[in-house]
Design a protein around this motif. Structure first.
Motif, mmCIF file in Angstrom:
data_model
loop_
_atom_site.group_PDB
_atom_site.id
_atom_site.type_symbol
_atom_site.label_atom_id
_atom_site.label_comp_id
_atom_site.label_asym_id
_atom_site.label_seq_id
_atom_site.Cartn_x
_atom_site.Cartn_y
_atom_site.Cartn_z
ATOM 1 N N ALA A 46 0.860 -1.186 0.000
ATOM 2 C CA ALA A 46 0.000 0.000 0.000
ATOM 3 C C ALA A 46 0.895 1.233 0.000
ATOM 4 O O ALA A 46 1.493 1.597 1.007
ATOM 5 C CB ALA A 46 -0.906 -0.020 1.227
ATOM 6 N N ASP A 47 0.995 1.853 -1.173
ATOM 7 C CA ASP A 47 1.933 2.951 -1.408
ATOM 8 C C ASP A 47 1.165 4.270 -1.396
ATOM 9 O O ASP A 47 0.378 4.559 -2.305
ATOM 10 C CB ASP A 47 2.591 2.701 -2.778
ATOM 11 N N GLU A 48 1.408 5.062 -0.337
ATOM 12 C CA GLU A 48 0.598 6.277 -0.153
ATOM 13 C C GLU A 48 1.014 7.440 -1.058
ATOM 14 O O GLU A 48 0.411 8.513 -0.989
ATOM 15 C CB GLU A 48 0.625 6.724 1.313
ATOM 16 N N GLY A 104 1.927 0.883 5.968
ATOM 17 C CA GLY A 104 2.926 1.659 6.708
ATOM 18 C C GLY A 104 2.362 2.341 7.941
ATOM 19 O O GLY A 104 1.186 2.207 8.271
ATOM 20 N N PRO A 105 3.234 3.093 8.626
ATOM 21 C CA PRO A 105 2.827 3.802 9.844
ATOM 22 C C PRO A 105 2.179 5.148 9.516
ATOM 23 O O PRO A 105 2.131 5.536 8.338
ATOM 24 C CB PRO A 105 4.158 4.012 10.554
ATOM 25 N N GLU A 106 1.722 5.863 10.525
ATOM 26 C CA GLU A 106 1.084 7.168 10.292
ATOM 27 C C GLU A 106 2.022 8.122 9.542
ATOM 28 O O GLU A 106 1.574 8.975 8.785
ATOM 29 C CB GLU A 106 0.615 7.806 11.606
ATOM 30 N N LEU A 161 -4.703 2.920 -2.907
ATOM 31 C CA LEU A 161 -6.026 2.634 -2.327
ATOM 32 C C LEU A 161 -6.892 3.891 -2.411
ATOM 33 O O LEU A 161 -7.264 4.463 -1.384
ATOM 34 C CB LEU A 161 -5.873 2.185 -0.873
ATOM 35 N N GLY A 162 -7.149 4.330 -3.618
ATOM 36 C CA GLY A 162 -8.004 5.503 -3.788
ATOM 37 C C GLY A 162 -7.246 6.811 -3.646
ATOM 38 O O GLY A 162 -6.085 6.827 -3.252
ATOM 39 N N ARG A 200 -7.530 9.324 -1.597
ATOM 40 C CA ARG A 200 -7.364 9.966 -0.287
ATOM 41 C C ARG A 200 -6.300 9.237 0.526
ATOM 42 O O ARG A 200 -6.135 8.027 0.373
ATOM 43 C CB ARG A 200 -8.689 9.948 0.483
ATOM 44 N N LEU A 236 -5.349 7.417 3.626
ATOM 45 C CA LEU A 236 -6.082 6.717 4.684
ATOM 46 C C LEU A 236 -5.213 6.620 5.925
ATOM 47 O O LEU A 236 -3.989 6.583 5.825
ATOM 48 C CB LEU A 236 -6.431 5.297 4.210
ATOM 49 N N ALA A 270 -6.221 1.709 6.064
ATOM 50 C CA ALA A 270 -5.500 1.158 4.903
ATOM 51 C C ALA A 270 -5.394 -0.359 5.025
ATOM 52 O O ALA A 270 -5.581 -1.088 4.036
ATOM 53 C CB ALA A 270 -4.113 1.798 4.800
#
Ligand code: SAH
Length: 245
Positions: free
Chosen positions: A168-170, A194-196, A218-219, A221, A223, A228
């Motif tokens: 999950a790559d923010e 990942g973490p916050e 994941l969209g 926004r 999360l 997430a």
């Protein structure tokens, strides 16, 4: 055959089989007798992660509460081979992640320390208790193992490349998760969140170069870490896992 499933379910370590006697722990006895108000002859579901679920009858109440297995009411379920790798966050949210990962059918839960992970000391035994409670309440016969935490670099150094990682790559630069998963193949998988503080750039770069890693978005926004984890597990279960019927 219709068998009624007991409403109260307990995880136990003991072997389960016809006529087997199981002694609940002191907390479990308290729960059965004082909280659920069960008495002699009442049914309780027992599972140990190996022998399926058994309907057992309470043979004595009070301090000497004991249970005797009557018949098997659920087969042992083998969950899809999906692990959750997650960076621990604050205590309550970490507990939430473990509870939800269990409900969503993760087979194993691996806490991972990344560069920006900022969590107090982790207690895998306490997290395991959360997994047990979640399995008891959701009708699952498998309790995911909660592994000792590992550093991300060490985890990747020793990784079996046969197990793919849904990362999950923010940065929102990767392909949409649903689209990437629709083309993905079955096999052992893990979801990584990942973490916050997110992944450090060098961590994300290393992940993107690894052949077994599938980076996804994941969209549009950002999360929170707990959301997430739930979102990624849901997408995996609904495309490659046991939500497909
Ligand atoms: N502080 C970071 C966000 C971290 S969110 C920032 O501002 O960019 C916590 C974790 O959730 C991330 O490391 C990532 O694994 C996951 N995540 C959150 N939103 C996401 C998204 N839209 N797509 C993919 N992963 C996401």
């Amino acid at each position: 055959m219709t068998v009624s499933l007991p409403k109260v379910r307990l995880f136990v370590e003991a072997e389960l089989g016809p006529g087997r006697l199981v002694e609940p722990s002191r907390d479990q006895s308290h729960y059965l007798v004082n909280v659920m108000r069960l008495g002699r002859g009442d049914s309780v579901g027992l599972f140990n992660g190996r022998d399926g679920e058994w309907r057992a009858e309470l043979t004595a109440a009070g301090r000497s509460a004991a249970l005797v297995c009557a018949e098997r009411v659920r087969r042992q379920r083998i969950p899809p081979d999906l692990w959750l790798l997650f960076a621990p966050v604050k205590k309550a949210r970490t507990d939430f992640i473990v509870e939800k990962a269990t409900e969503l059918g993760a087979a194993r839960i691996q806490p991972v320390f990344t560069r920006f992970t900022n969590a107090e000391r982790l207690r895998p035994d306490r997290l395991r208790a959360h997994a047990i409670e979640a399995a008891e309440q959701c009708g699952e016969t498998h309790v995911p193992e909660v592994a000792e935490p590992l550093r991300l670099a060490a985890l990747l150094d020793a990784w079996d490349p046969a197990r793919r990682i849904l990362f999950a790559d923010e940065t929102l630069t990767a392909r949409p998760a649903a689209e990437a998963l629709a083309e993905a193949t079955h096999g052992p998988w893990a979801v990584l969140t990942g973490p916050e503080g997110g992944f450090a750039p060098e961590e994300a770069e290393r992940l993107r170069t690894l052949p077994f890693v599938l980076p996804v978005t994941l969209g549009p926004r950002i999360l929170r870490a707990d959301t997430a984890a739930v979102a990624a597990l849901t997408l995996w279960q609904s495309t490659l896992g046991d939500w497909r019927g």
